[in-house]
Every structure is written in C-alpha cells, then in structure tokens.
Design a protein around this motif. Structure first.
Motif, PDB file in Angstrom:
ATOM      1  N   PHE A  29      53.012  54.425  25.065  1.00 15.21           N
ATOM      2  CA  PHE A  29      53.398  53.652  26.246  1.00 15.21           C
ATOM      3  C   PHE A  29      53.624  54.549  27.455  1.00 15.21           C
ATOM      4  CE2 PHE A  29      53.627  49.199  25.529  1.00 15.21           C
ATOM      5  CZ  PHE A  29      53.674  49.067  24.161  1.00 15.21           C
ATOM      6  N   ASN A  30      53.989  55.780  27.224  1.00 23.21           N
ATOM      7  CA  ASN A  30      54.248  56.680  28.348  1.00 23.21           C
ATOM      8  C   ASN A  30      52.981  57.188  29.012  1.00 23.21           C
ATOM      9  OD1 ASN A  30      57.029  56.536  28.130  1.00 23.21           O
ATOM     10  ND2 ASN A  30      57.154  58.274  26.738  1.00 23.21           N
ATOM     11  N   TYR A  31      51.815  56.933  28.413  1.00 23.35           N
ATOM     12  CA  TYR A  31      50.596  57.562  28.891  1.00 23.35           C
ATOM     13  C   TYR A  31      49.617  56.598  29.550  1.00 23.35           C
ATOM     14  CZ  TYR A  31      52.305  61.252  25.832  1.00 23.35           C
ATOM     15  OH  TYR A  31      53.090  62.196  25.236  1.00 23.35           O
ATOM     16  N   TYR A  32      49.770  55.309  29.333  1.00 18.70           N
ATOM     17  CA  TYR A  32      48.764  54.348  29.792  1.00 18.70           C
ATOM     18  C   TYR A  32      49.408  53.182  30.542  1.00 18.70           C
ATOM     19  CZ  TYR A  32      45.968  56.619  26.154  1.00 18.70           C
ATOM     20  OH  TYR A  32      45.312  57.532  25.368  1.00 18.70           O
ATOM     21  N   SER A  33      48.556  52.466  31.225  1.00 19.52           N
ATOM     22  CA  SER A  33      48.949  51.156  31.735  1.00 19.52           C
ATOM     23  C   SER A  33      48.686  50.125  30.644  1.00 19.52           C
ATOM     24  CB  SER A  33      48.141  50.793  32.988  1.00 19.52           C
ATOM     25  OG  SER A  33      48.434  51.668  34.044  1.00 19.52           O
ATOM     26  N   TRP A  34      49.504  49.071  30.662  1.00 14.49           N
ATOM     27  CA  TRP A  34      49.398  48.009  29.670  1.00 14.49           C
ATOM     28  C   TRP A  34      49.395  46.666  30.390  1.00 14.49           C
ATOM     29  CZ3 TRP A  34      49.460  49.080  24.329  1.00 14.49           C
ATOM     30  CH2 TRP A  34      49.691  50.423  24.014  1.00 14.49           C
ATOM     31  N   ALA A  35      48.741  45.690  29.771  1.00 12.59           N
ATOM     32  CA  ALA A  35      48.603  44.419  30.466  1.00 12.59           C
ATOM     33  C   ALA A  35      48.591  43.247  29.502  1.00 12.59           C
ATOM     34  CB  ALA A  35      47.319  44.412  31.293  1.00 12.59           C
ATOM     35  N   TRP A  36      48.856  42.081  30.079  1.00 13.47           N
ATOM     36  CA  TRP A  36      48.662  40.814  29.393  1.00 13.47           C
ATOM     37  C   TRP A  36      47.521  40.073  30.087  1.00 13.47           C
ATOM     38  CZ3 TRP A  36      50.943  39.367  24.942  1.00 13.47           C
ATOM     39  CH2 TRP A  36      52.121  40.011  24.552  1.00 13.47           C
ATOM     40  N   PHE A  37      46.653  39.498  29.268  1.00  6.24           N
ATOM     41  CA  PHE A  37      45.589  38.633  29.749  1.00  6.24           C
ATOM     42  C   PHE A  37      45.695  37.314  29.000  1.00  6.24           C
ATOM     43  CE2 PHE A  37      42.942  41.502  32.260  1.00  6.24           C
ATOM     44  CZ  PHE A  37      43.410  42.737  31.866  1.00  6.24           C
ATOM     45  N   ARG A  99      42.841  52.470  28.326  1.00  2.43           N
ATOM     46  CA  ARG A  99      42.533  53.813  27.841  1.00  2.43           C
ATOM     47  C   ARG A  99      41.853  54.661  28.895  1.00  2.43           C
ATOM     48  NH1 ARG A  99      38.911  53.680  22.757  1.00  2.43           N
ATOM     49  NH2 ARG A  99      38.267  51.664  23.567  1.00  2.43           N
ATOM     50  N   SER A 100      41.146  54.015  29.797  1.00  2.00           N
ATOM     51  CA  SER A 100      40.255  54.749  30.702  1.00  2.00           C
ATOM     52  C   SER A 100      40.951  55.263  31.952  1.00  2.00           C
ATOM     53  CB  SER A 100      39.120  53.823  31.122  1.00  2.00           C
ATOM     54  OG  SER A 100      39.638  52.768  31.921  1.00  2.00           O
ATOM     55  N   GLY A 101      42.058  54.652  32.300  1.00  2.00           N
ATOM     56  CA  GLY A 101      42.731  55.055  33.524  1.00  2.00           C
ATOM     57  C   GLY A 101      42.313  54.272  34.752  1.00  2.00           C
ATOM     58  N   VAL A 102      41.361  53.366  34.599  1.00  2.00           N
ATOM     59  CA  VAL A 102      40.905  52.586  35.756  1.00  2.00           C
ATOM     60  C   VAL A 102      41.419  51.153  35.721  1.00  2.00           C
ATOM     61  CG1 VAL A 102      38.823  53.984  35.926  1.00  2.00           C
ATOM     62  CG2 VAL A 102      38.734  51.816  34.678  1.00  2.00           C
ATOM     63  N   GLY A 103      42.075  50.792  34.615  1.00  2.00           N
ATOM     64  CA  GLY A 103      42.512  49.418  34.461  1.00  2.00           C
ATOM     65  C   GLY A 103      43.502  48.969  35.515  1.00  2.00           C
ATOM     66  N   TRP A 104      44.410  49.858  35.875  1.00  2.00           N
ATOM     67  CA  TRP A 104      45.425  49.500  36.872  1.00  2.00           C
ATOM     68  C   TRP A 104      44.769  49.064  38.179  1.00  2.00           C
ATOM     69  CZ3 TRP A 104      50.449  48.499  37.533  1.00  2.00           C
ATOM     70  CH2 TRP A 104      50.970  48.566  38.824  1.00  2.00           C
ATOM     71  N   ASP A 105      43.795  49.838  38.650  1.00  2.00           N
ATOM     72  CA  ASP A 105      43.125  49.507  39.906  1.00  2.00           C
ATOM     73  C   ASP A 105      42.212  48.298  39.743  1.00  2.00           C
ATOM     74  OD1 ASP A 105      42.807  53.008  40.690  1.00  2.00           O
ATOM     75  OD2 ASP A 105      44.302  51.571  41.373  1.00  2.00           O
ATOM     76  N   ALA A 106      41.674  48.117  38.558  1.00  2.00           N
ATOM     77  CA  ALA A 106      40.731  47.026  38.345  1.00  2.00           C
ATOM     78  C   ALA A 106      41.428  45.678  38.174  1.00  2.00           C
ATOM     79  CB  ALA A 106      39.875  47.298  37.122  1.00  2.00           C
ATOM     80  N   PHE A 107      42.658  45.679  37.696  1.00  2.00           N
ATOM     81  CA  PHE A 107      43.396  44.444  37.438  1.00  2.00           C
ATOM     82  C   PHE A 107      43.364  43.540  38.656  1.00  2.00           C
ATOM     83  CE2 PHE A 107      46.371  42.027  34.971  1.00  2.00           C
ATOM     84  CZ  PHE A 107      47.100  41.321  35.917  1.00  2.00           C
ATOM     85  N   PRO A 108      43.112  42.223  38.498  1.00  2.00           N
ATOM     86  CA  PRO A 108      43.149  41.447  37.260  1.00  2.00           C
ATOM     87  C   PRO A 108      41.852  41.428  36.458  1.00  2.00           C
ATOM     88  CG  PRO A 108      42.868  39.972  39.098  1.00  2.00           C
ATOM     89  CD  PRO A 108      43.019  41.344  39.676  1.00  2.00           C
ATOM     90  N   ALA A 109      40.876  42.238  36.860  1.00  2.00           N
ATOM     91  CA  ALA A 109      39.668  42.334  36.041  1.00  2.00           C
ATOM     92  C   ALA A 109      39.972  43.069  34.735  1.00  2.00           C
ATOM     93  CB  ALA A 109      38.567  43.059  36.806  1.00  2.00           C
ATOM     94  N   LEU A 110      39.095  42.925  33.764  1.00  2.00           N
ATOM     95  CA  LEU A 110      39.299  43.492  32.436  1.00  2.00           C
ATOM     96  C   LEU A 110      38.846  44.949  32.348  1.00  2.00           C
ATOM     97  CD1 LEU A 110      39.266  40.361  31.967  1.00  2.00           C
ATOM     98  CD2 LEU A 110      38.334  40.869  29.720  1.00  2.00           C
TER      99      LEU A 110
END
Length: 126
Positions: A29-37, A99-110
């Motif tokens: 949890f300390n290393y990644y962003s996490w999300a609910w979809f 995992r990739s590090g781009v999810g935060w910027d891409a959100f709400p996309a998958l």
C-alpha cells in the motif's frame, strides 16, 4: 502476483450505507495508488475513487461527497465507505492496484490499473 479480495457488498435500501473492503495479499500500500471501480452488466467499468501513497484522493463526478476511500497500510486493506446510496449505485465494485504508476493521472480511466479483485456486488433498492 498480488491477490485482491473484496467484501462488504450487499443489498440495501436507497439512502442506506455500506462499507466495502479490499484485502491485499502483499504489503504494497505504501508504494502504489489504489482505486475502486464499478461496473453494471453491459456498460463500461467506471472509476469510483482513487487514493495515492500520500493519501490524496480523487472521486468520480457521480460520488458528490457520498463516498470516502481510505486505506490501512498495517492491515493491507483498502476501504470504500458509501453513504446516501442510490439505486443507480447498483453495480459490481472492484478494487484495483496501479502497478504502472500512470493510474493516478489516468483516473477515472482504467489505464495503469493492472491488478484486480473479483468484485463485490452492491444492490440498492428504491
């Protein structure tokens, strides 16, 4: 490969509340962003909320202050507190790890969210 297990879904009446849980099998949890979809059959999966390593949060436009995403690093658990639920909130809810590090910027996309749980069903009746 991390295992993500969601729980806490169920059936509630409109205006009710639920708390969703996502237990992770590793300590990341300390290393990644996490999300609910969430996803309704026949429709695209949509972003509900995302939280980064510092605890910053972003929510989907439809949330409108009703949900809160949080995490407990010591318990390897992601939460989604949902209040004032509406029938249109009925869906399968999934947690996901960026995992990739781009999810935060891409959100709400998958894009970027490569690890997914099996989902927990939320049903809100009118």
């Amino acid at each position: 490969q991390v295992q993500l297990v969601e729980s806490g879904g169920g059936s509630v009446e409109a205006g009710g509340s639920l708390r969703l849980f996502c237990a992770a099998s590793d300590h990341t949890f300390n290393y990644y962003s996490w999300a609910w979809f969430r996803q309704v059959p026949g429709l695209a999966r949509e972003g509900v909320a995302v939280i980064d390593r510092e605890g910053n949060c972003v929510y989907g436009d439809f949330v409108k202050g009703r949900f809160i995403i949080s995490q407990d690093n010591a318990k390897n658990t992601l939460y989604l507190e949902m209040k004032r639920l509406k029938p249109e909130d009925t869906a399968m809810y999934y947690c996901a790890r960026d995992r990739s590090g781009v999810g935060w910027d891409a959100f709400p996309a998958l894009r970027g969210f490569g690890d997914w749980g099996q989902g927990t069903q939320v049903t809100v009746s009118s």
